[in-house]
Every structure is written in structure tokens, then in C-alpha cells.
Write a protein that holds these residues in place. Sequence first.
Motif, short mmCIF file in Angstrom:
data_model
loop_
_atom_site.label_atom_id
_atom_site.label_comp_id
_atom_site.label_asym_id
_atom_site.label_seq_id
_atom_site.Cartn_x
_atom_site.Cartn_y
_atom_site.Cartn_z
N ALA A 1 0.74 -1.21 -0.02
CA ALA A 1 -0.08 -0.03 0.11
C ALA A 1 1.16 1.33 0.04
O ALA A 1 0.58 2.17 -0.51
N MET A 2 2.06 1.12 0.73
CA MET A 2 2.89 2.27 0.65
C MET A 2 3.49 2.62 -0.57
O MET A 2 3.41 3.89 -0.99
N SER A 3 3.93 1.69 -1.30
CA SER A 3 4.60 1.82 -2.61
C SER A 3 3.31 2.29 -3.58
O SER A 3 3.93 2.84 -4.58
N ALA A 4 2.30 2.14 -3.32
CA ALA A 4 1.15 2.63 -4.13
C ALA A 4 0.73 4.09 -3.84
O ALA A 4 -0.21 4.73 -4.36
N GLY A 5 1.56 4.54 -2.68
CA GLY A 5 1.33 5.79 -2.45
C GLY A 5 0.07 6.07 -1.22
O GLY A 5 -0.32 7.45 -1.01
N TYR A 6 -0.31 5.03 -0.78
CA TYR A 6 -1.31 5.25 0.26
C TYR A 6 -0.60 5.22 1.74
O TYR A 6 -0.93 4.41 2.62
N THR A 7 0.07 6.12 2.11
CA THR A 7 0.72 5.99 3.45
C THR A 7 -0.52 6.39 4.56
O THR A 7 -0.35 5.76 5.63
N GLY A 8 -1.23 7.24 4.20
CA GLY A 8 -2.24 7.34 5.14
C GLY A 8 -3.02 6.32 5.48
O GLY A 8 -3.50 6.10 6.74
N LEU A 9 -3.61 5.63 4.59
CA LEU A 9 -4.10 4.31 4.79
C LEU A 9 -3.31 3.40 5.83
O LEU A 9 -3.92 2.54 6.52
#
Lengths: 515, 534
Positions: A424-432
Amino acid sequence: MISIFYTTEFLAIAPILSIVCGGLLLLGISFFSSETGGKQRARRLLFGSFICSVSFIFTMSHAFIGDMLGLESGMPINGAISSFLFVDPLNIVFYTLIISGLLCFVFLGDQRLEAQGVTDSIDIEVLMFFAAAGAMVMASAAHLLVLFLGFELLSVCVYALTGTARKERASSEAALKYFVMGAFSSTVMLYGMVLLYGATGSMNLLEISTSIKSSLAADGVSNMALAGLGLMLFGLAFKASLAPFHVWAPDAYQGAPTSIAGFMAVVVKVAAFAALIRVLLQGFGEISGVWQPAIVVLSVLSMTIGNFAALRQKSVKRMLAYSSVAHAGYALMGFLATANGEGISASVFYLVVYALMTVTSFGVVLLVTAGQDEQYERDTVESFSGLGSREPLLALVMTVALFSLAGFPPFAGFIGKLGIFRSAMSAGYTGLVVIAALNSLVSLYYYLRVVVVMYFSKESALASAGLDYLGRVVRVAPITETFAGRVVVIACALGIVLAGVYSEPLINFTRWAVG
Amino acid sequence: MLQQMNLSSAHSDLLQWLILLPALGSLLMLFVPRERFGLARLVGLIFSVAAFGASLTLLIDFNPEFVGYQFFSRQAWVPSLGISYVLGIDGISIWFLPLTTMLTMLVIMGSGSVQKQVRGYIASLLLLETGVIGAFAALDLISFYVFWELMLIPMYFIIGIWGGQRRIYAAIKFVLYTALGSLLMLVAIVYLGFVYADQYGSLSFYLGDWSNLNLTFREELWLFSAFALAFAIKVPMFPLHTWLPDAHVEAPTGGSVILAGVLLKLGLYGLIRFAMPLFPEALLYAAPLFFVLGVIGIVYGALMAWVQEDMKKLVAYSSVSHLGFCVIGFAALNLQGLQGSVLQMISHGISTGALFFMVGVLYDRKHTRRIEDYGGLAAKVPVFAFLFLVFTLSSIGLPLTNGFVGEFLILLGSFSRYPLLAVVAVSGVVLGAVYMLSLYRRVMFGELDETKNGDLSDISLREILVVSPLLVLVFVIGLYPMPVLSAVEKSAASALKFVEQVRSDETELAAVSGEFSSGFSGDEYLTVSSSVDR
């Protein structure tokens, strides 16, 4: 050439066929066998293991059928059967999970039902076999109608299974609720399929994918197709018990016999996730930008609602039901990284780990409550009080499962979460990811509550005297009756530890399966 | 970079065994019959003594002149996720290994007062030992996290099963507090791993690989906050300390000893080991805040300790105060401060560990920890009174005892940085004398209540045996701290280099921007200044 062709056609359906045959044979046995009791049960377990291993061996062939025919992975084989089913390595993961889930819960059995005089527990096994067959169809369907067929076969069997504790009102109530809501959701899904057919002119997922691709190149995807996708997502999210489509799950899990609740949590959820992967990635992978926001919403809602609702539950089964909603939310996060196979393989890995943890936790709940009478408040958290001194091994197994569910290292749940977070981080969803991390903190609280009653509670003095928290005598089911079940939960707990400490092979396997 | 220079010797195997050994011991407990308490203690003792021996061998073999990690080993663990199992020891961590193994050994020796589920107790202690040593030795961030969380589970059980009245509350509070910090740290670790993969094209969580990461100041500040929260909770720093008194009071003696002796040290250790090289800019930016919170912790902890009625709570609050000293020594970000901080952590482990043992001795006899239930014990139990006095004085930081050197260095280091605040911090030393001596006075002197404490027996030989190594260490470190300091010096200096680097960059930039105030537009500078302004 023709013989190869027929061989592949046969192998494509053989895993499902063997489970169906197993179910039919069991049904036959139930007509002709007059034996009852332990001996018959032992034979049935042997038979079940045999059927499941046959199905498993056939499943393994899916690793190389595609290669044998020189096809790229994920492509359907143009045969009478195989054009309706994906025959790819991904099946190996899903089929194995479904078969093992089936086998585990058949082994765990349900003393409670037998104690209630539901002697035809063989029928329950038959239904479980058919439900598993439906789940397998659903997990590998390449055609929307086949998907629906599997969906309904699975659902109808599980509706019936939910109501098998016939002497309990909660069970019938749960079955009815589940049936009404389930029927509604499958209608909605069917409507979505129809819309998709109208928009794309096909019900085959790969043809739909091609049609989407060409319409993307022309003038964009039609609203009708998007609406169809949305409605299908509705139906599948219902089966996967993703919030806000989860409301049936707590009631159904609590009302159903424990072995069936666990079966639902493993088999139904795996099948629904498999179908989600098939539909969203293999059908609509081209327009992932459109459905990913929906996935984010479903994921956040599932984990937050699931975890916060679980905080307040008094029944362990209900708590586990909500926790399974939350875990579906975590597993969904992998769908956001579709750029390479990493996200999906993280999701699949999480599903495997989730299945292990769920079998263990539901298995222990089942074994702990197996010996108790009807009037007991069986599933309350308090019924675990003093388990640490009553049944040290079961308590240890439960502790492993709970800490793993909370995502603690060195258990498999940690590696699962790590993979999900990373993708998820690598897809840019750090907040999630931050939301998911905080959610695991919330979940830690209610998992620990069970650990607290097992080990820390003041009642442990009572427990060592063989009394429960209200001072009543605990009837512990004899080990001979629950031996098979104990083996299952201990094996799964070992699996949790092993997959946590030495996770490389499993990760590589899921990556290879996703391709 | 300096981090890359590593020495692997034959003893890197020994380090791995040191971590594995206690875990094996705790696994073995599964096969010890439930009712055989003596056997469980014996097995525990054997394994903890073996671990202690291994750690001493490492200490003897340690080369204080070498900069970098010794006993270094690196193995792939989960290569597909980039996780490796990297172990190494430098001058900062080397002293914590014998401290951990010694305290664990002593706790197991003194576990006679635990009379239920002994096998589980010993198993938990051994598993805890594995977690602590692993956390001190791990250089891969995920391995570190695994050990960091591994400590949590056994400690949770130690407090929850063998603790006092409110043990459930204390255990859950302990776990939730710690997990809150560590989960956010996990997110930060995963983020850093992702940044590394982005910049270098391969996966790694190894600290040495990460020392050259290119982070914007904003990113650095966020990530640092996540790490700092986890570590500050563990220290515990002032507003996040509330779990500690509860945990200490409810934990059994052995749990308190380990908790105060080594677990708390991991907070500052983590800041020095990980936050310093990874986020030097953010650390420099946040150092004044750390310093202020440290000073508040010193004074607040001391004042709270002063008014406690419960001996254990008093010692627990004194820990908050003492660790405040360690925090300001760290936040001064100079060599004396850091050296003093590490030394103070070790001596705090010795003297506070010993104090918890002493309180435990009283508690085992009278089952009360209230100060007012005692009084005038000195006449009744002279040997105990003497030992208690020594550890009290060492906790106060009397010269010639271990507490003095560290505090002195810390104050020296912080005075050169923040003179005014350092003066406030000195008051903590005075208050330390006040609350500890008043504890001693109220327990040992005054009227002896014959009805209550007339039957009190003096400290037994076994108990003396347990605390005597600590007694020796109080004076050894107090008189001759050089071995510790010199080993710490090189590693502390090399850790500080990261901060010095940023410091000199900033002064240069300030000079440059002062000269060409309109023309300068360095990217890095802009990110720094704009974020500082916010």
C-alpha cells in the motif's frame, strides 16, 4: 492432440469434481451405514482426508497445464470446460485454502451438535463438501454465470448449515437473516452481471476485459459497465463481509454452530476474495483507477467498523466475526498496488495467514465450548476464564492465534501485515497504512481481553478446581472425542509460528502463483 | 560511511547463540512437568548462567579501539521483503548485554518468592532476555522491531499473571502504550524501506544501508516523530510516563528489576542507535524539546517520588527522574553528555534493579509496600539496612558510587549547551537525595513497631548472594568507570558525527545565506528553512 486436450479439460475440473463426488459418496454412506459413534466418525475422517488429498493432487496439476499448452498465465484454455474456468497457479492457493479449510472443520467436528441430538451430523459434512465445491467454482470462475453458479451453490449450502443447530433459536434466526440478506445481495449481483453483459456484450471476464480496453481507446467506459461493476462489487463485498455490507456476519457467525462459523470465516471469505481478485484484476484491471477509491473506502470502513465494534462484544464468536471483517479490510489494501503482482500477492499471503489464524481461533472456541451444556452462556469471553490452567496447551494455541491476529511478531500475522503495508505504501497510500496501524492497536485491546481471562483472571483459582467463573463444574470434553480437533488447532498454530519465522517459501509461492 | 566498517569475528556465532540460548531455554520449559518448580528454576538458572557467560566472553573479546560494529553477522531472513537478520555490537550496546544477562540470572536466582506457575515465569523471563538482547544487537530495522515487540509479550504475562492487585490494568496499559508507539514506528520503518527501494532500487532494512537516504526535512520530521514516540514511551519521557508507575507497582519483583534495569534503557538506546544516524536534522531540530521534557521529567519525577507512600512507586518515580538525566545527556548532543547518558543508564540498571530487589525482600516478608507500615527496621535487620543504604546512596549519586560519574558527565555536557536548564536539572540531584534519604529514614529509623515488624528476619544468604554482584558493581563503576567510558567514547563519537555533519552544514549555509541573502536558492536549504518556519 485430442487426448491432451481432453486430459487438460479433465484436469481443469477434476479438483472440484472430486470434492463433489466425495460429497455424494458421503451422502450414500449416510443412507446405508447403520454404524454410529466414534468408529464411524473415524472412518468418515479418513474418507474425507482421502477425498481432499485427491482433490489436492489434481489441483497441483494446474501449475503446469498452462505451460503444457504454451499459454501465458491467466489465459483461459479454449475448451468446453476450461473456457469457463481459469486454470492457473492462483487456483492452487485458493483451492488449497478451501480444501484445507473444509478438512480442518470436518476434523474439528462439533460435539455440541451431537450433544443436542443432531445425530445426522453426516449431512452437515455433505453440505460442507458441496459448499466447498461451490467455493472452488467461484474462486476460479472466468465466466460471470459460472461465478454466479458457484456463488449460489456455496451460499445455499451455507444458509442451510447456519441453521443446523436446530434446537437453538439463534441458529434458525441467523440462518433466516443470512438467507434473506444473502438472497438480496445475489440478486443485486446478478443484476450487475446483466448490466455488464449489456455494456460489453459478453459474460466472459477476459472478453469483458478486451471490450473495456477497446472502449477505453475509443470514448471511455460506458456508465452501464461501471454500474454493473459497482453492483457486482456489492455482491462480492457482501460475501467477503466487508463493511458496510457486513451486518449479517456477526449474527450469522454467532448463531451458527461454531464449526460452521469458522467454515464461513475461512471458506466463504477466501472464495469471495478470489472472485474479487478475478473480477477486479483479470476483468477490470485496465480501469483500476476507477475502482480503487471504492476499495480504499471499503478497506477503511471494514477495519475501523470491524475493530471498534469488536471492542464491545461479549461473545467471543461475535468478536471474532467483527475481527474477521477488520481483517478483510486489511487484506483489501493489497488491491491498491496493482502496478506489479506484489500487492495482490501480499493480499493472497494475508489470506493464507488469515485462514490459519481463523481456523486456530475458531477451533479453540469450538473445543473449549464443546463440553459445555446448552444452558451455559457458551460463547462469552468469560467462558475462557482460567483456560491457562485448565487446558494449558489450548490456551497457548489460542494465545499464538490472538497475538498473530493482532499482528505481533514473530507470528505470521506480522509478516502478512508487513507485506500489505509495504504494497500500500508503494502505491502511495501512506495515510491508509497509518489508519491500518492504529486499527491494529484497537484490535490488540480486544484480543488481549481474551488472553486476560485465560491467564490473569481472578477465576483462575476456581478454574484449577475445575469450576467455571460462576463456580459451576466445567465438563471438559474428553480428549478422545476432541483429539482430531486438537491436532488441527495445534498444527495450525505451528503453521502460524513457522510462517512467521520462516516466511520466505510462502511469500515466494504466493508471488509465483500470482505470476 | 563509518557504519559500514564492521568486524566479524569468530564470536559473531557466540552473539547469535547468546540470543538463541534463552529462547531455547524457554522452549524447554514446555517439557518440564508443571509441578516441578525446582526443576524449572534449575533449568532456567542453567540457561541464564550460560547466557551470562557468553555475554562476558563477548565483553572480554570486545575491542574498544575499533569503530563500528563487532561480532558482526548478516544473513538473509525474508529476502523477498528485503528483511535480513543483522547483528552487531558497538561500544554503546556492549555493556547492556552483560547487564541484561546478569539481571536475568539474578532474578531467576531470586525467584523463590514466586510460588505459582513457576515454569511459565521462568520461560517468560528467558524469552524476555532473548527479546532484550536481540533488540540491543539487531541492526536491521525489521529484526529490531521483531525483538522489540517480542519483549512485550513476556513482560505482559509477567505483570499480568504474577503481579499485584491491579495487575490486569497495569499489564494492558503497558502493552497498549508501548504498542501505540511501536506500530507507528513500524509504519515509519516500512516507509523508509520504501524510500530506500525507490532511491537504490533494491530492498533493504539494514541500518548501514540507510545512512545515506535522501529525505526531505518534512519527511524526516514525520519519520523522526514516529520513532521518537515509540522510544519516548519506552524511556519513559515526561508526558508519556504514566504507564511506568502502574507497571512497576503491579509487577512482581523480578519483573520490576528487568523493567527498570534493562527494558527502559531500550528507549534511549533506540534514539542513539537509530534516530541519530537516520534523522540527524530532525533530531537537532527537536533536541531542545527533548531537553526541556527531560528536565521536566527530572524535577517532576523527583517531586512525585517524594510524596509517594508506596515504596515501589517511589522507586518507579525515581526512575522517571533518573531517566530524565539520561534524556538531557542525550539531548545535549555532545560527547560528554552521551557518554554520561550511557553510563547513567547502566548504573541506573544496577542501582534501581538492586533497590527493587531490596523492596522485594521486604515485601516477601511483610506483604506490604507501604512506607508507613515499616520504621525502625535498622536495629532488627542490620545487614539488610547496610545493603539498602549502599544502594540508596548509589541511587542518589554519591561520589565513589556508580551513580555519580554518569550524572556528573551529563550535567557537564548539558551545561555547555543549555546552562540555565542544566541548573534546573541539578535540583534533581538535590531532590534525589531528599526523597531517597527520607525513604531510608522512614523505613529504617524511628520507632520499631514490635507487633507489626517484630518478627522480621534479616536478609537471607540467598538474597545476599543475589544482590552482591550489584553491590560490587556499584563500587567498581564508581571508582573506575574508565573501561565503560572508553568503550562508549568511540561509538558515541561516531554516532555524533551525523549530527555534527548537519550542524556544520547549517552554520555554513547560514553564513552563505547571510552573505548572499537574495541570490541563494539551494534546494535543500529551502526545504530546511521553509519547514523550520512553519
